[in-house]
Design a protein around this motif. Structure first.
Motif, PDB file in Angstrom:
ATOM      1  N   ARG A  68       0.863  -1.185   0.000  1.00 26.80           N
ATOM      2  CA  ARG A  68       0.000   0.000   0.000  1.00 26.80           C
ATOM      3  C   ARG A  68       0.901   1.237   0.000  1.00 26.80           C
ATOM      4  NH1 ARG A  68      -3.307  -3.033   4.097  1.00 26.80           N
ATOM      5  NH2 ARG A  68      -4.999  -3.886   2.860  1.00 26.80           N
ATOM      6  N   LEU A  69       1.316   1.606  -1.199  1.00 24.11           N
ATOM      7  CA  LEU A  69       2.268   2.700  -1.358  1.00 24.11           C
ATOM      8  C   LEU A  69       1.722   4.016  -0.809  1.00 24.11           C
ATOM      9  CD1 LEU A  69       5.108   2.999  -2.465  1.00 24.11           C
ATOM     10  CD2 LEU A  69       4.128   3.672  -4.651  1.00 24.11           C
ATOM     11  N   ALA A  70       0.421   4.221  -0.920  1.00 26.77           N
ATOM     12  CA  ALA A  70      -0.199   5.454  -0.414  1.00 26.77           C
ATOM     13  C   ALA A  70      -0.105   5.544   1.105  1.00 26.77           C
ATOM     14  CB  ALA A  70      -1.658   5.526  -0.854  1.00 26.77           C
ATOM     15  N   ARG A  71       0.060   4.443   1.773  1.00 30.50           N
ATOM     16  CA  ARG A  71       0.239   4.445   3.224  1.00 30.50           C
ATOM     17  C   ARG A  71       1.712   4.409   3.597  1.00 30.50           C
ATOM     18  NH1 ARG A  71      -2.524  -0.292   6.404  1.00 30.50           N
ATOM     19  NH2 ARG A  71      -4.354   0.710   5.536  1.00 30.50           N
ATOM     20  N   TRP A  72       2.517   3.701   2.795  1.00 27.02           N
ATOM     21  CA  TRP A  72       3.926   3.501   3.103  1.00 27.02           C
ATOM     22  C   TRP A  72       4.721   4.797   3.008  1.00 27.02           C
ATOM     23  CZ3 TRP A  72       8.562   3.193   0.026  1.00 27.02           C
ATOM     24  CH2 TRP A  72       9.630   2.566   0.664  1.00 27.02           C
ATOM     25  N   LEU A  73       4.535   5.565   1.939  1.00 29.71           N
ATOM     26  CA  LEU A  73       5.310   6.805   1.757  1.00 29.71           C
ATOM     27  C   LEU A  73       5.077   7.824   2.866  1.00 29.71           C
ATOM     28  CD1 LEU A  73       5.170   7.360  -2.097  1.00 29.71           C
ATOM     29  CD2 LEU A  73       7.153   6.798  -0.708  1.00 29.71           C
ATOM     30  N   PRO A  74       3.815   8.172   3.189  1.00 27.84           N
ATOM     31  CA  PRO A  74       3.629   9.133   4.286  1.00 27.84           C
ATOM     32  C   PRO A  74       4.140   8.614   5.620  1.00 27.84           C
ATOM     33  CG  PRO A  74       1.605   8.903   3.014  1.00 27.84           C
ATOM     34  CD  PRO A  74       2.557   7.852   2.532  1.00 27.84           C
ATOM     35  N   SER A  75       4.050   7.303   5.819  1.00 23.34           N
ATOM     36  CA  SER A  75       4.541   6.725   7.080  1.00 23.34           C
ATOM     37  C   SER A  75       6.034   6.967   7.244  1.00 23.34           C
ATOM     38  CB  SER A  75       4.272   5.227   7.119  1.00 23.34           C
ATOM     39  OG  SER A  75       2.904   4.969   7.058  1.00 23.34           O
ATOM     40  N   LEU A  76       6.777   6.767   6.180  1.00 27.80           N
ATOM     41  CA  LEU A  76       8.220   6.928   6.241  1.00 27.80           C
ATOM     42  C   LEU A  76       8.644   8.392   6.281  1.00 27.80           C
ATOM     43  CD1 LEU A  76       8.229   3.901   5.650  1.00 27.80           C
ATOM     44  CD2 LEU A  76      10.054   4.316   4.034  1.00 27.80           C
ATOM     45  N   LEU A  77       7.881   9.242   5.661  1.00 31.74           N
ATOM     46  CA  LEU A  77       8.301  10.648   5.508  1.00 31.74           C
ATOM     47  C   LEU A  77       7.732  11.585   6.570  1.00 31.74           C
ATOM     48  CD1 LEU A  77       8.058  10.879   1.629  1.00 31.74           C
ATOM     49  CD2 LEU A  77      10.093  10.528   3.028  1.00 31.74           C
ATOM     50  N   LEU A  78       6.883  11.087   7.463  1.00 39.85           N
ATOM     51  CA  LEU A  78       6.258  11.969   8.448  1.00 39.85           C
ATOM     52  C   LEU A  78       7.272  12.623   9.385  1.00 39.85           C
ATOM     53  CD1 LEU A  78       3.687  13.123   9.783  1.00 39.85           C
ATOM     54  CD2 LEU A  78       3.844  11.197  11.365  1.00 39.85           C
TER      55      LEU A  78
END
Length: 133
Positions: A68-78
């Motif tokens: 789930r790239l839409a969840r993975w990217l914000p998780s890592l970049l927060l």
């Protein structure tokens, strides 16, 4: 959810330790204006890039599922985004020179991008049987 919170906590620890190290490195100077270009690079710029990259990488160690790239990217970049926004808040408050704030933000974004590339590569290796430790 526990993995996500653990990743963010690990990123916060990386930021705290990194900020402490950078504070010690820059402690002898009266301010960024008193540092030579090389000293600023070694004491402030490169460590901030490394800190931003490591924040993303350690969060990625906990949040490995890229389905789930839409969840993975914000998780890592927060967490790096919050650190960058905190630095920009110093500019808005007048405590930091706008040019230095812009440079710090650019370094933070660059470090986060490097960390994202490393985290993506490690997550890819996980599919092949490798991955995070």
């Amino acid at each position: 959810m526990v993995r996500l919170l653990s990743g963010w906590a690990a990123a916060l620890v990386v930021w705290l330790v990194g900020f402490t190290v950078v504070s010690q490195l820059a402690g002898g100077a009266e301010g960024p204006a008193t540092l030579s270009a090389f000293d600023r690079l070694v004491r402030l710029d490169v460590p901030w890039i490394l800190i931003s990259a490591l924040m993303v990488i350690v969060t990625g160690a906990f949040c490995r599922d890229r389905t789930r790239l839409a969840r993975w990217l914000p998780s890592l970049l927060l967490m790096p985004a919050l650190a960058i926004l905190a630095g920009l808040a110093g500019v808005a408050a007048g405590a930091v020179d706008p040019a230095a704030g812009a440079l710090s933000a650019a370094e933070g974004v660059g470090g986060a991008a490097i960390g994202l590339l490393v985290a993506a590569r490690i997550a890819e290796r996980e599919k092949e049987g490798g991955g995070y430790w």
